[in-house]
Write an enzyme that holds these catalytic residues in place. Sequence first.
Site, PDB file in Angstrom:
ATOM      1  N   LYS A   5       0.828  -1.195   0.000  1.00  0.00           N
ATOM      2  CA  LYS A   5       0.000   0.000   0.000  1.00  0.00           C
ATOM      3  C   LYS A   5       0.871   1.257   0.000  1.00  0.00           C
ATOM      4  O   LYS A   5       2.045   1.152   0.353  1.00  0.00           O
ATOM      5  CB  LYS A   5      -0.954  -0.005   1.214  1.00  0.00           C
ATOM      6  CG  LYS A   5      -0.213  -0.183   2.552  1.00  0.00           C
ATOM      7  CD  LYS A   5      -0.575   0.792   3.613  1.00  0.00           C
ATOM      8  CE  LYS A   5      -0.020   2.145   3.489  1.00  0.00           C
ATOM      9  NZ  LYS A   5       0.839   2.627   4.566  1.00  0.00           N
ATOM     10  N   HIS A  35      -0.220  -4.495   6.114  1.00  0.00           N
ATOM     11  CA  HIS A  35       0.356  -5.327   7.176  1.00  0.00           C
ATOM     12  C   HIS A  35      -0.528  -5.407   8.422  1.00  0.00           C
ATOM     13  O   HIS A  35      -0.380  -6.299   9.231  1.00  0.00           O
ATOM     14  CB  HIS A  35       1.795  -4.901   7.513  1.00  0.00           C
ATOM     15  CG  HIS A  35       1.914  -3.678   8.358  1.00  0.00           C
ATOM     16  ND1 HIS A  35       1.777  -2.410   7.879  1.00  0.00           N
ATOM     17  CD2 HIS A  35       2.160  -3.535   9.681  1.00  0.00           C
ATOM     18  CE1 HIS A  35       1.950  -1.535   8.855  1.00  0.00           C
ATOM     19  NE2 HIS A  35       2.182  -2.187   9.967  1.00  0.00           N
ATOM     20  N   LYS A  39      -1.498  -8.742  11.539  1.00  0.00           N
ATOM     21  CA  LYS A  39      -1.301  -8.685  13.002  1.00  0.00           C
ATOM     22  C   LYS A  39      -2.235  -9.690  13.662  1.00  0.00           C
ATOM     23  O   LYS A  39      -3.426  -9.728  13.347  1.00  0.00           O
ATOM     24  CB  LYS A  39      -1.584  -7.266  13.526  1.00  0.00           C
ATOM     25  CG  LYS A  39      -0.539  -6.236  13.103  1.00  0.00           C
ATOM     26  CD  LYS A  39      -0.865  -4.877  13.713  1.00  0.00           C
ATOM     27  CE  LYS A  39      -0.027  -3.766  13.096  1.00  0.00           C
ATOM     28  NZ  LYS A  39       1.296  -3.611  13.678  1.00  0.00           N
ATOM     29  N   GLU A  73       0.828   7.347  16.894  1.00  0.00           N
ATOM     30  CA  GLU A  73       2.264   7.042  16.854  1.00  0.00           C
ATOM     31  C   GLU A  73       3.026   8.190  17.493  1.00  0.00           C
ATOM     32  O   GLU A  73       2.578   9.344  17.443  1.00  0.00           O
ATOM     33  CB  GLU A  73       2.729   6.922  15.400  1.00  0.00           C
ATOM     34  CG  GLU A  73       2.117   5.766  14.659  1.00  0.00           C
ATOM     35  CD  GLU A  73       2.717   5.650  13.268  1.00  0.00           C
ATOM     36  OE1 GLU A  73       3.748   4.989  13.133  1.00  0.00           O
ATOM     37  OE2 GLU A  73       2.148   6.247  12.325  1.00  0.00           O
ATOM     38  N   ASP A  93      -1.986   7.582   4.168  1.00  0.00           N
ATOM     39  CA  ASP A  93      -0.960   6.622   4.592  1.00  0.00           C
ATOM     40  C   ASP A  93      -1.524   5.608   5.598  1.00  0.00           C
ATOM     41  O   ASP A  93      -1.112   4.453   5.611  1.00  0.00           O
ATOM     42  CB  ASP A  93       0.203   7.404   5.237  1.00  0.00           C
ATOM     43  CG  ASP A  93       1.319   6.515   5.745  1.00  0.00           C
ATOM     44  OD1 ASP A  93       1.808   5.689   4.959  1.00  0.00           O
ATOM     45  OD2 ASP A  93       1.692   6.632   6.928  1.00  0.00           O
ATOM     46  N   HIS A  98      -5.086   0.951   6.736  1.00  0.00           N
ATOM     47  CA  HIS A  98      -5.031   0.226   8.014  1.00  0.00           C
ATOM     48  C   HIS A  98      -6.295   0.424   8.855  1.00  0.00           C
ATOM     49  O   HIS A  98      -6.863  -0.517   9.399  1.00  0.00           O
ATOM     50  CB  HIS A  98      -3.840   0.696   8.855  1.00  0.00           C
ATOM     51  CG  HIS A  98      -2.515   0.516   8.187  1.00  0.00           C
ATOM     52  ND1 HIS A  98      -2.250  -0.513   7.325  1.00  0.00           N
ATOM     53  CD2 HIS A  98      -1.361   1.237   8.266  1.00  0.00           C
ATOM     54  CE1 HIS A  98      -0.985  -0.425   6.906  1.00  0.00           C
ATOM     55  NE2 HIS A  98      -0.438   0.639   7.460  1.00  0.00           N
ATOM     56  N   LYS A 199       0.883  11.180  13.700  1.00  0.00           N
ATOM     57  CA  LYS A 199       2.296  11.079  14.095  1.00  0.00           C
ATOM     58  C   LYS A 199       2.521  12.045  15.254  1.00  0.00           C
ATOM     59  O   LYS A 199       1.757  12.997  15.436  1.00  0.00           O
ATOM     60  CB  LYS A 199       3.200  11.521  12.942  1.00  0.00           C
ATOM     61  CG  LYS A 199       3.013  10.728  11.656  1.00  0.00           C
ATOM     62  CD  LYS A 199       3.859   9.486  11.636  1.00  0.00           C
ATOM     63  CE  LYS A 199       3.793   8.784  10.306  1.00  0.00           C
ATOM     64  NZ  LYS A 199       4.146   7.358  10.422  1.00  0.00           N
ATOM     65  N   LYS A 204       2.303   5.512  21.498  1.00  0.00           N
ATOM     66  CA  LYS A 204       2.134   4.562  20.394  1.00  0.00           C
ATOM     67  C   LYS A 204       1.056   3.579  20.833  1.00  0.00           C
ATOM     68  O   LYS A 204       1.244   2.831  21.802  1.00  0.00           O
ATOM     69  CB  LYS A 204       3.464   3.832  20.143  1.00  0.00           C
ATOM     70  CG  LYS A 204       3.349   2.604  19.255  1.00  0.00           C
ATOM     71  CD  LYS A 204       3.469   2.938  17.798  1.00  0.00           C
ATOM     72  CE  LYS A 204       3.397   1.702  16.920  1.00  0.00           C
ATOM     73  NZ  LYS A 204       3.103   1.954  15.541  1.00  0.00           N
TER      74      LYS A 204
HETATM   75  C1  BG6 Z   1       2.827   2.089   7.638  1.00  0.00           C
HETATM   76  C2  BG6 Z   1       2.819   3.574   7.431  1.00  0.00           C
HETATM   77  O1  BG6 Z   1       1.989   1.462   6.708  1.00  0.00           O
HETATM   78  O2  BG6 Z   1       2.368   1.803   8.970  1.00  0.00           O
HETATM   79  C3  BG6 Z   1       3.725   4.248   8.454  1.00  0.00           C
HETATM   80  O3  BG6 Z   1       3.287   3.872   6.117  1.00  0.00           O
HETATM   81  C4  BG6 Z   1       3.314   3.851   9.854  1.00  0.00           C
HETATM   82  O4  BG6 Z   1       3.677   5.666   8.317  1.00  0.00           O
HETATM   83  C5  BG6 Z   1       3.199   2.341   9.979  1.00  0.00           C
HETATM   84  O5  BG6 Z   1       4.316   4.335  10.744  1.00  0.00           O
HETATM   85  C6  BG6 Z   1       2.602   1.951  11.321  1.00  0.00           C
HETATM   86  O6  BG6 Z   1       2.641   0.567  11.475  1.00  0.00           O
HETATM   87  P1  BG6 Z   1       2.594  -0.112  12.905  1.00  0.00           P
HETATM   88  O7  BG6 Z   1       2.559  -1.569  12.638  1.00  0.00           O
HETATM   89  O8  BG6 Z   1       3.834   0.347  13.629  1.00  0.00           O
HETATM   90  O9  BG6 Z   1       1.353   0.398  13.583  1.00  0.00           O
END
Ligand code: BG6
Length: 353
Positions: A5, A35, A39, A73, A93, A98, A199, A204
């Site tokens: 993505k 991704h 999870k 994050e 993003d 996600h 961000k 987190k």
């Molecule tokens: C990515 C984004 O797909 O996911 C990033 O491009 C982001 O900007 C990341 O930091 C976050 O992934 P996770 O697994 O750390 O929540």
Amino acid sequence: MVIEKPFGRDLESAKALNAALLKELHETQIYRIDHYLGKETVQNILSFRFANTIFEPVFNHRYVNHIQITASETVGMESERGGYYDEYGALRDMLTNHMMKLLCLVTMEPPGNLSADAIRNEKVKVLNATSIDVQKSIADAVYRGQYSSGHEEDGTRIKAYRDENRIDRNSQTDTFVAMRLKIDNWRWAGVPIFLRTGKRMAKKSTEIVVQFKVPPLQLFRQVECEGDVCDITRIQPNTLIFRIQPDEGIFLQISAKRPRWQFGVEDAMMDFSYSGRWEQSLPEAYERLLMDTLHGDSTLFTRSDEVEAEWRVVDPVLKNLSQLKPYPYPPGAWGMPEAEWLFNGIGASWRNE
Ligand code: BG6
């Protein structure tokens, strides 16, 4: 073919990308990776909902007050990412992929079986019923933010987004976005859904919060007195929290009698944590997903119609960006305070924990 993505940057480009791919390949040969779907805790949402009897009957507008999903994050622009990020921002993003995945899993109907298409059909169905919950104007339902400069706890200076490497000094890109959605279907009509991601936020954390309505009759309303201090017993609504990361688990907030003379009620947590239940560590999302591609299992990959349905939801935002200028927010905050206004009239707020 495995594709990472983001799949396009709006509805139109996503359609063009899908058309170009489908000219050369069959849908079953394309693995669009997100991704989050790899999870363990995200996959567990379906097991939790459909392998238990007691939760599904209350997952609807009769019992749920609202749902909120946060993916916050603490990092800012990592190394050389600025060039990419400034073209996309938090909305493209994170939110349109996600977060939409989390939204689908928590709101979709039970699939007829566990085949890749049966699950993905349900995701597309719920996305097709989802839209921005605009009341008067889109600016009431969507907030965009951009982090300004600040300091770490130890005094180290944090650069403003616009001063980061490979970012336009006048950038209008969002590093935080929050919105209110609605799902116009039989199950969720009238239940607001809140999404936010950003961000340089306070923590987190990725979690889905399903907040239930308060009981129909407030029996425990009397004033509680302890010595000469009196306060009103406040019943907190039941809240179910899917903690995607960190401290992966599922938590249910209940009300319980406080052990004293009076009938005071306080909130307490019932919790299930992965680390408490199983010793082995959770696999990396990409490990699982790449293994699935070798097995030809596309269940955890995004189908072309799903990608387009996700972009369709945010299309009104992308078409009205000029009305939605990003507000500045300090690093280390829960995004911009204005995002709290999304809850006006709902009697709830963001869970900042
Ligand atoms: C990515 C984004 O797909 O996911 C990033 O491009 C982001 O900007 C990341 O930091 C976050 O992934 P996770 O697994 O750390 O929540």
